[in-house]
Design a protein around this motif. Structure first.
Motif: not given
Ligand SMILES: [Zn+2]
Length: 114
Positions: A30-35, A37-45
């Protein structure tokens, strides 16, 4: 006996759960995640879900044509099992398995449309 719809629903749910678990496993602290990262991971999912859903739907919903004729010889073609086929979608290419037909006369092969 589960219906076709129930079987398909279960299959899609299993794939969705696997994609969600993969996302959660890859989620940074949580302390390291960036928007980003979220965009990349959401796109991969999303890509994984789309790929899995396309495969399930194309394999379970494909109607068998009565007859497929060779474009060259106009002879009825024979089923040659399922083969992988690249399908271009709005979100990129997806690989699905489709019934493949081969002409006994000239050896030409084809996937029926649809
Ligand atoms: Zn032919």
């Amino acid at each position: 006996m589960p219906s076709d719809r129930e079987r398909l629903e279960q299959e899609l749910r299993t794939k969705a759960e696997a994609a969600i678990r993969k996302l959660l496993d890859a989620l940074p602290d949580k302390a390291e995640i960036t928007l980003s990262d979220m965009e990349t991971l959401t796109g991969e999912m999303g890509d994984e879900l789309m790929q899995g859903t396309m495969q399930s739907l194309s394999e379970s919903q494909q109607a068998a044509p009565n007859e497929v004729r060779c474009e060259q010889c106009n002879r009825p073609m024979h089923k040659r099992g399922k083969r992988k086929k690249q399908v271009v979608t709005l979100r990129g290419e997806v690989e699905v398995e489709r019934q493949y037909y081969v002409c006994p006369c000239c050896g030409a092969g084809t996937f029926p449309p649809g």
